[in-house]
Design a protein around this motif. Structure first.
Motif, PDB file in Angstrom:
ATOM      1  N   PRO A  45      36.691  40.063  52.185  1.00 23.39           N
ATOM      2  CA  PRO A  45      36.507  38.841  51.403  1.00 23.39           C
ATOM      3  C   PRO A  45      37.527  38.752  50.281  1.00 23.39           C
ATOM      4  O   PRO A  45      37.880  39.744  49.665  1.00 23.39           O
ATOM      5  CB  PRO A  45      35.083  38.994  50.848  1.00 23.39           C
ATOM      6  CG  PRO A  45      34.429  40.022  51.705  1.00 23.39           C
ATOM      7  CD  PRO A  45      35.524  40.933  52.152  1.00 23.39           C
ATOM      8  N   SER A  46      38.005  37.566  49.997  1.00 21.18           N
ATOM      9  CA  SER A  46      38.966  37.361  48.921  1.00 21.18           C
ATOM     10  C   SER A  46      38.251  37.404  47.576  1.00 21.18           C
ATOM     11  O   SER A  46      37.143  36.928  47.427  1.00 21.18           O
ATOM     12  CB  SER A  46      39.663  36.017  49.104  1.00 21.18           C
ATOM     13  OG  SER A  46      40.454  35.713  47.975  1.00 21.18           O
ATOM     14  N   THR A  47      38.928  38.005  46.557  1.00 17.52           N
ATOM     15  CA  THR A  47      38.357  38.061  45.219  1.00 17.52           C
ATOM     16  C   THR A  47      38.988  37.012  44.316  1.00 17.52           C
ATOM     17  O   THR A  47      38.686  36.965  43.135  1.00 17.52           O
ATOM     18  CB  THR A  47      38.576  39.459  44.615  1.00 17.52           C
ATOM     19  OG1 THR A  47      39.992  39.752  44.610  1.00 17.52           O
ATOM     20  CG2 THR A  47      37.842  40.516  45.418  1.00 17.52           C
ATOM     21  N   THR A  48      39.889  36.201  44.841  1.00 17.05           N
ATOM     22  CA  THR A  48      40.520  35.159  44.047  1.00 17.05           C
ATOM     23  C   THR A  48      39.492  34.080  43.710  1.00 17.05           C
ATOM     24  O   THR A  48      38.805  33.583  44.585  1.00 17.05           O
ATOM     25  CB  THR A  48      41.691  34.522  44.818  1.00 17.05           C
ATOM     26  OG1 THR A  48      42.612  35.548  45.190  1.00 17.05           O
ATOM     27  CG2 THR A  48      42.390  33.486  43.956  1.00 17.05           C
ATOM     28  N   PRO A  49      39.354  33.716  42.429  1.00 15.99           N
ATOM     29  CA  PRO A  49      38.370  32.698  42.048  1.00 15.99           C
ATOM     30  C   PRO A  49      38.608  31.375  42.767  1.00 15.99           C
ATOM     31  O   PRO A  49      39.757  30.995  43.032  1.00 15.99           O
ATOM     32  CB  PRO A  49      38.603  32.557  40.535  1.00 15.99           C
ATOM     33  CG  PRO A  49      39.216  33.844  40.117  1.00 15.99           C
ATOM     34  CD  PRO A  49      40.062  34.276  41.275  1.00 15.99           C
ATOM     35  N   ALA A  50      37.550  30.678  43.065  1.00 16.66           N
ATOM     36  CA  ALA A  50      37.656  29.386  43.735  1.00 16.66           C
ATOM     37  C   ALA A  50      38.441  28.412  42.862  1.00 16.66           C
ATOM     38  O   ALA A  50      38.226  28.344  41.656  1.00 16.66           O
ATOM     39  CB  ALA A  50      36.272  28.828  44.026  1.00 16.66           C
ATOM     40  N   GLY A  51      39.337  27.661  43.482  1.00 12.25           N
ATOM     41  CA  GLY A  51      40.129  26.685  42.749  1.00 12.25           C
ATOM     42  C   GLY A  51      41.391  27.224  42.129  1.00 12.25           C
ATOM     43  O   GLY A  51      42.169  26.469  41.540  1.00 12.25           O
ATOM     44  N   SER A  52      41.609  28.541  42.236  1.00 12.52           N
ATOM     45  CA  SER A  52      42.819  29.133  41.677  1.00 12.52           C
ATOM     46  C   SER A  52      44.035  28.732  42.493  1.00 12.52           C
ATOM     47  O   SER A  52      43.973  28.565  43.710  1.00 12.52           O
ATOM     48  CB  SER A  52      42.694  30.662  41.652  1.00 12.52           C
ATOM     49  OG  SER A  52      43.925  31.264  41.293  1.00 12.52           O
ATOM     50  N   ALA A  53      45.170  28.581  41.831  1.00 11.20           N
ATOM     51  CA  ALA A  53      46.419  28.316  42.539  1.00 11.20           C
ATOM     52  C   ALA A  53      46.852  29.581  43.274  1.00 11.20           C
ATOM     53  O   ALA A  53      46.233  30.647  43.131  1.00 11.20           O
ATOM     54  CB  ALA A  53      47.498  27.888  41.546  1.00 11.20           C
ATOM     55  N   ALA A  54      47.902  29.478  44.058  1.00  9.15           N
ATOM     56  CA  ALA A  54      48.423  30.642  44.774  1.00  9.15           C
ATOM     57  C   ALA A  54      48.877  31.701  43.770  1.00  9.15           C
ATOM     58  O   ALA A  54      49.468  31.383  42.733  1.00  9.15           O
ATOM     59  CB  ALA A  54      49.589  30.225  45.665  1.00  9.15           C
ATOM     60  N   LEU A  55      48.566  32.966  44.064  1.00  7.76           N
ATOM     61  CA  LEU A  55      48.965  34.046  43.174  1.00  7.76           C
ATOM     62  C   LEU A  55      50.484  34.141  43.134  1.00  7.76           C
ATOM     63  O   LEU A  55      51.169  33.863  44.113  1.00  7.76           O
ATOM     64  CB  LEU A  55      48.362  35.366  43.642  1.00  7.76           C
ATOM     65  CG  LEU A  55      46.828  35.424  43.713  1.00  7.76           C
ATOM     66  CD1 LEU A  55      46.380  36.821  44.122  1.00  7.76           C
ATOM     67  CD2 LEU A  55      46.209  35.035  42.377  1.00  7.76           C
TER      68      LEU A  55
END
Length: 202
Positions: A45-55
């Motif tokens: 599962p991804s840990t990037t917050p929802a709505g975040s732009a591309a890292l």
């Protein structure tokens, strides 16, 4: 002669059976080898917050120590991807280490998400400053709290505002009896707002 032929046939059959068995075991990998052939990224599962732009590297959005002035210097290198989401952060400190500034930028996929994210951060104010926040006019939907830290160990000015698809959060810390002047806070915040506005492409 008959016995020798019979014995030879038996040996041949035994060898063929052994070969078939060996081939069969090679064609059927164990469950562990089957799992290892898959892609871990596809099941993690991804840990990037929802709505975040591309890292990526967003440190170019940050102001520099020279923008802060008053002989402030950067404390350590800038950080990337705060909280697992796109963005950058930098800390600054005065020469005598009595005043520090934490500057963090979060980048969202679009301005609507950024504005919602900024509004959500209002609930986090009590973690930084004991005084309720009040609106101020920098960026969009700016809020600032000025007072003491929750443990009453220092004076704190904490602010957040949105600018386009970015959210800026800044914390100014100083001695309990020596709060940072509001004019200085607003000047630094305006510079950070201007940097985001001119550098973040949409």
């Amino acid at each position: 002669m008959h016995l020798a032929r019979t014995f030879g046939i038996a040996v041949a059959l035994t060898g063929a059976l052994t070969a078939v068995t060996a081939c069969g075991s090679g064609e059927k990998p164990s469950p562990s080898s089957t799992k290892s052939s898959g892609s871990p990224a596809a099941t993690t599962p991804s840990t990037t917050p929802a709505g975040s732009a591309a890292l990526g590297d967003y440190t170019y959005l940050l102001i520099q120590a020279s923008d802060v002035g008053h002989n402030f210097t950067a404390v350590g290198p800038p950080t990337q991807d705060p909280g697992g989401g796109a963005g950058a952060g930098q800390n600054f400190g005065s020469p005598d280490h009595t005043r520090t500034i934490s500057d963090t930028i979060y980048v969202s996929i679009d301005p609507t998400v950024a504005l919602q994210s900024e509004s959500d951060r209002l609930s986090a104010f009590p973690k930084y400053v004991a005084t309720p926040p009040e609106p101020f006019e920098i960026g969009t939907n700016g809020w600032m709290g000025v007072g003491k830290s929750p443990d009453k160990s220092k004076a704190v000015t904490y602010l957040v505002f949105a600018e386009g698809r970015a959210v800026v959060a800044m914390e100014f810390d100083s001695a309990l009896d020596d709060p940072v002047m509001q004019e200085f806070v607003l000047d630094v915040a305006r510079k950070q707002d201007g940097a985001v506005k001119s550098r973040l492409l949409f």
